[in-house]
Motif scaffolding. Structure first.
Motif, short mmCIF file in Angstrom:
data_model
loop_
_atom_site.label_atom_id
_atom_site.label_comp_id
_atom_site.label_asym_id
_atom_site.label_seq_id
_atom_site.Cartn_x
_atom_site.Cartn_y
_atom_site.Cartn_z
N ASN A 75 -11.78 15.85 0.43
CA ASN A 75 -13.16 15.46 -0.15
C ASN A 75 -12.28 14.09 -0.34
OD1 ASN A 75 -13.05 16.21 -2.40
ND2 ASN A 75 -14.75 17.49 -2.44
N PHE A 76 -11.12 13.62 -1.08
CA PHE A 76 -11.17 12.74 -2.43
C PHE A 76 -10.21 12.13 -2.33
CE2 PHE A 76 -9.54 12.08 -7.04
CZ PHE A 76 -9.98 11.07 -6.65
N ALA A 77 -9.82 10.26 -1.22
CA ALA A 77 -8.64 9.84 -0.25
C ALA A 77 -7.39 8.71 -1.66
CB ALA A 77 -8.62 9.68 0.85
N THR A 78 -6.87 8.77 -2.18
CA THR A 78 -5.92 8.10 -2.79
C THR A 78 -5.28 7.27 -1.56
OG1 THR A 78 -4.98 10.01 -4.36
CG2 THR A 78 -3.91 7.49 -4.22
N LEU A 79 -5.86 5.64 -1.69
CA LEU A 79 -5.39 4.80 -1.01
C LEU A 79 -4.14 3.86 -1.77
CD1 LEU A 79 -8.12 3.45 1.08
CD2 LEU A 79 -6.41 4.59 1.46
N PRO A 80 -2.94 3.73 -0.83
CA PRO A 80 -2.07 2.72 -2.07
C PRO A 80 -1.95 0.65 -2.27
CG PRO A 80 -1.09 2.93 0.80
CD PRO A 80 -2.86 3.48 0.38
N PHE A 81 -1.90 1.14 -3.46
CA PHE A 81 -2.64 -0.48 -3.74
C PHE A 81 -0.98 -0.85 -4.40
CE2 PHE A 81 -6.53 0.35 -3.11
CZ PHE A 81 -6.85 -0.86 -2.57
N TYR A 82 -0.21 -0.77 -3.41
CA TYR A 82 1.55 -1.21 -4.61
C TYR A 82 1.90 -2.16 -4.56
CZ TYR A 82 2.54 3.88 -4.10
OH TYR A 82 1.87 5.57 -4.76
N TRP A 83 1.48 -3.53 -5.43
CA TRP A 83 1.50 -5.04 -5.78
C TRP A 83 3.05 -4.99 -4.84
CZ3 TRP A 83 2.02 -7.93 -10.92
CH2 TRP A 83 0.74 -9.20 -10.20
N GLY A 84 4.23 -4.77 -4.81
CA GLY A 84 5.13 -5.43 -4.16
C GLY A 84 4.54 -5.80 -2.30
N ARG A 85 3.89 -4.56 -1.95
CA ARG A 85 3.85 -3.81 -0.89
C ARG A 85 2.22 -4.57 -0.19
NH1 ARG A 85 5.48 2.44 -0.65
NH2 ARG A 85 7.70 2.04 -1.55
N PHE A 86 1.72 -4.85 -1.56
CA PHE A 86 -0.15 -5.29 -1.31
C PHE A 86 0.34 -7.16 -0.80
CE2 PHE A 86 -4.07 -6.79 -2.80
CZ PHE A 86 -4.86 -5.88 -1.69
N GLU A 87 0.56 -7.34 -1.99
CA GLU A 87 0.59 -8.70 -1.60
C GLU A 87 2.14 -9.36 -1.29
OE1 GLU A 87 -1.06 -12.33 -4.21
OE2 GLU A 87 -1.18 -10.28 -5.29
N PRO A 88 3.53 -9.45 -0.73
CA PRO A 88 4.56 -9.23 -0.90
C PRO A 88 4.72 -11.07 -0.80
CG PRO A 88 4.80 -8.68 1.33
CD PRO A 88 2.72 -8.33 0.28
N GLU A 89 3.52 -11.52 -0.41
CA GLU A 89 3.84 -13.07 -0.83
C GLU A 89 2.92 -13.43 -1.51
OE1 GLU A 89 3.76 -17.31 2.08
OE2 GLU A 89 4.12 -14.85 2.90
N ARG A 90 3.26 -14.51 -2.57
CA ARG A 90 1.76 -14.21 -3.64
C ARG A 90 1.01 -15.43 -3.08
NH1 ARG A 90 2.66 -17.92 -9.28
NH2 ARG A 90 0.59 -17.57 -9.44
N PRO A 116 -1.71 2.08 -7.64
CA PRO A 116 -2.03 1.67 -9.09
C PRO A 116 -2.19 0.54 -8.96
CG PRO A 116 0.41 1.61 -8.49
CD PRO A 116 -0.20 2.15 -7.43
N LEU A 117 -2.89 0.05 -10.40
CA LEU A 117 -3.15 -1.45 -10.28
C LEU A 117 -2.08 -1.78 -11.46
CD1 LEU A 117 -7.34 -1.56 -11.14
CD2 LEU A 117 -5.71 -2.32 -8.75
N ALA A 118 -1.30 -1.49 -11.79
CA ALA A 118 0.01 -2.16 -12.89
C ALA A 118 1.06 -1.15 -12.50
CB ALA A 118 -0.42 -2.01 -14.06
N TRP A 119 1.98 -1.51 -11.93
CA TRP A 119 3.12 -0.44 -11.91
C TRP A 119 4.96 -1.43 -11.89
CZ3 TRP A 119 5.12 3.33 -8.11
CH2 TRP A 119 6.46 4.33 -8.41
N HIS A 120 5.76 -0.95 -12.75
CA HIS A 120 6.74 -1.64 -12.57
C HIS A 120 7.79 -0.54 -12.22
CE1 HIS A 120 7.46 2.80 -14.64
NE2 HIS A 120 8.42 2.43 -13.82
N THR A 121 7.55 0.19 -10.77
CA THR A 121 8.00 -0.20 -9.76
C THR A 121 7.31 -0.30 -8.15
OG1 THR A 121 9.19 2.29 -10.42
CG2 THR A 121 8.93 2.01 -7.90
N VAL A 122 7.71 -0.53 -7.42
CA VAL A 122 7.35 -1.21 -6.16
C VAL A 122 6.20 -2.62 -6.53
CG1 VAL A 122 6.05 -0.73 -3.85
CG2 VAL A 122 7.04 1.39 -5.31
N THR A 123 6.90 -3.35 -7.52
CA THR A 123 5.89 -4.53 -7.94
C THR A 123 6.03 -5.59 -7.14
OG1 THR A 123 4.80 -5.60 -10.01
CG2 THR A 123 7.33 -5.25 -9.81
N ALA A 124 5.06 -6.85 -7.45
CA ALA A 124 5.53 -7.97 -6.66
C ALA A 124 7.02 -8.66 -7.53
CB ALA A 124 4.40 -9.01 -6.89
N PRO A 125 7.87 -8.69 -6.22
CA PRO A 125 9.21 -8.84 -6.45
C PRO A 125 9.38 -10.88 -6.84
CG PRO A 125 8.62 -9.45 -4.34
CD PRO A 125 7.47 -8.49 -4.89
N TRP A 126 7.90 -11.32 -6.62
CA TRP A 126 8.13 -13.10 -7.09
C TRP A 126 6.83 -13.62 -8.78
CZ3 TRP A 126 2.81 -13.21 -8.27
CH2 TRP A 126 1.72 -12.24 -7.55
#
Length: 411
Positions: A75-90, A116-126
Motif C-alpha cells: 500500500n506504499f510505493a517509493t518512486l525514484p528521484f535520483y538527481w542524475g536521472r531526474f535532471e541529467p540536463e540542468r 532521494p532528494l540529496a545523495w552523492h551517488t547518481v547525482t547530477a553530473p553538471w
C-alpha cells in the motif's frame, strides 16, 4: 519466530460497532465486513510502473500482472528521484512523468514516497561545473522545487541518503561529496531538511542510511542537538550477505528507537540464491555475470522474509517496511532478491508474505450478523474497514490499539 501476540499488542484493535439505518439500529442483519487498507505501511518500489502509469509501457500485459501482484501485498510505493536521472540536463527535470506516476498510484489508494532528494551517488553530473556555494544553492532549489511540485501527492521523502559516508565517499568525484566535505555532515543535513520543510511544512521527512554502526547514532544525535526536526529514521537492510536474524534486528531497533522517532525500514532485500561473500565491504563491488535464484534459496528466502517481517511488525517503533524490488528482473546488482522470479512467477516468499499480510494480519471479506441492538464486533489490525449491507456501504477506521465503540449510519 516472534509470537503473534507481540504483533497484535501494538497493531490491533477491538471495536463494538452499532449499525443504524435512518437513525435506528439495524437488528439481525447479515453484513459483510472487510479490511480495505492497513494503517501500517507495507511498501515496495514503484519504479516498475513509471511507463505503465503514463501509457507508454512496451509490455503492458506484463506490467498489469506485476501490478496485480504488487497490490496483493503493498500500500506504499517509493518512486525514484535520483538527481542524475531526474535532471541529467540542468533545467530539464522529469517532473511530468514522475507526477503522472505518483498521481496514478495515489489514485489507486496508495501512499507514495520520493527517494532521494540529496545523495552523492547518481547525482547530477553538471554539479561538477559549479563551486560549492553554487552547488548548495542548486541543491536547496532542487529540494524546494520537488517538494512543492509534488505536495499533496508525495508528502513523504527520503530527504538525504547515506550521510555517514557522504563526505568520505571516494569511488568517484561528485558535487554533493565536495559540498558535504566542505560544510560538514550536520550543516548539510540542516540545509536540506530546512529547504524541504520550508517548501512542504506537512511532509514526513526521513534521514536515511545503510550504516547501522555508532557513526549513524552520532550523526542523529548531533543533528537533533542542532535542532533539526526529523520526522522518521530510515534504516536500510540489504541482506545480500545473509539474513540478520531476530537478535541483531531487535538490537538495531532498540538502539535507534531510543530517539523517540518512528522507524522506517526503507530498503529491504533478502536473496533467494547464493549469498554474497562476507569479505565484500561495499555491496556494489560484487559484480557477477549470473546470480540465479535456486529452489533451496527460495525456500530459505521465504522463511527469512517471514521472520524478518514478524520481527519488524512486532516492534512499536516501526511504521513502514519497503521491500526493494518486486521482481528479479532489473534488481539492484542483478541479485535474486525479488519476491517474483524474472519470468514473472511469484516465489514462495511472495506467497508467505501474502498470507501473513492479508490473512494473519488482515481481514478478508467476512460474513457476520448484527445482534438485536444492531451491534457487531470487529477485531483487526489498525487500518480502514468497510461494512456492506445489500447495496449500502459504510467505512470506518481502527486507528488506535485497544477497545473502540462506534455508531455507523449506513448510507
Amino acid at each position: 519466530m516472534t509470537e503473534t501476540s507481540d504483533v497484535r499488542r501494538h497493531r490491533a484493535a477491538n471495536a463494538e460497532i452499532t449499525l443504524t439505518l435512518d437513525g435506528e439500529p439495524l437488528a439481525g442483519a447479515e453484513v459483510e465486513l472487510r479490511q480495505v487498507k492497513h494503517r501500517f505501511l507495507f511498501g515496495c518500489t514503484g519504479f516498475e510502473f513509471l511507463d505503465y502509469a503514463s501509457g507508454t509501457s512496451a509490455q503492458p500485459e506484463r506490467d498489469e500482472r506485476t501490478l496485480e501482484l504488487w497490490e496483493g501485498l503493498f500500500n506504499f510505493a517509493t518512486l525514484p528521484f535520483y538527481w542524475g536521472r531526474f535532471e541529467p540536463e540542468r533545467g530539464k527535470p522529469d517532473t511530468d512523468r514522475l507526477l503522472t506516476a505518483a498521481e496514478w498510484l495515489t489514485g489507486r489508494g496508495h501512499t507514495v514516497k520520493g527517494h532521494p532528494l540529496a545523495w552523492h551517488t547518481v547525482t547530477a553530473p553538471w554539479l561538477l561545473d559549479l563551486d560549492n556555494a553554487a552547488i548548495a544553492e542548486v541543491q536547496t532549489d532542487r529540494i524546494r522545487r520537488e517538494t512543492s511540485a509534488f505536495a499533496g501527492v508525495i508528502d513523504t521523502w527520503d530527504v538525504i541518503n547515506e550521510v555517514v559516508i557522504m563526505p568520505i565517499f571516494d569511488k568517484y568525484d561528485n558535487g554533493i561529496t565536495r559540498l558535504c566535505r566542505d560544510i560538514g555532515r550536520i550543516p548539510m543535513v540542516r540545509m536540506v531538511f530546512d529547504a524541504a520543510r520550508e517548501a512542504n511544512p506537512n511532509a514526513v521527512l526521513l534521514l536515511n542510511d545503510f550504516d547501522m554502526s555508532a557513526a549513524f547514532e552520532c550523526l542523529i544525535e548531533g543533528v537533533l542537538e542542532a535542532g533539526v526536526r526529523i520526522d522518521a529514521l530510515g534504516l536500510q537492510s540489504h541482506m545480500h550477505q545473509g539474513y540478520w536474524g531476530e537478535e541483531k534486528t531487535l538490537a538495531i531497533l532498540d538502539r535507534f528507537s531510543r530517539y523517540g522517532l518512528p522507524i522506517h525500514f526503507t530498503e529491504t532485500t533478502i536473496v533467494s540464491g547464493e549469498i554474497m561473500p562476507p569479505e565484500i565491504v561495499d555491496l556494489n563491488d560484487h559484480q557477477v555475470d549470473s546470480w540465479p535464484s535456486t529452489p533451496e534459496g527460495e525456500a530459505r528466502q521465504a522463511d527469512e522474509i517471514e521472520r524478518h517481517y514478524r520481527t519488524l511488525v512486532s516492534h512499536p517503533s516501526v511504521e513502514a517496511i519497503t521491500y526493494w524490488g518486486m521482481g528479479d528482473a532489473g534488481m539492484w546488482l542483478n541479485a535474486p532478491g525479488g519476491l517474483v522470479r524474472a519470468d514473472g512467477t511469484p516465489k514462495p516468499s511472495y506467497d508467505r508474505l501474502h498470507r501473513l499480510v492479508n490473512e494473519e494480519w488482515g481481514l478478508p471479506a467476512t460474513k457476520t450478523a448484527t445482534d438485536a441492538e444492531g451491534r457487531l464486533r470487529c477485531d483487526g489490525f489498525l487500518g480502514d474497514y468497510a461494512i456492506t449491507w445489500r447495496d449500502r456501504e459504510v467505512g470506518f477506521a481502527l486507528d488506535a490499539a485497544g477497545e473502540q465503540r462506534l455508531t455507523l449510519e449506513l448510507g
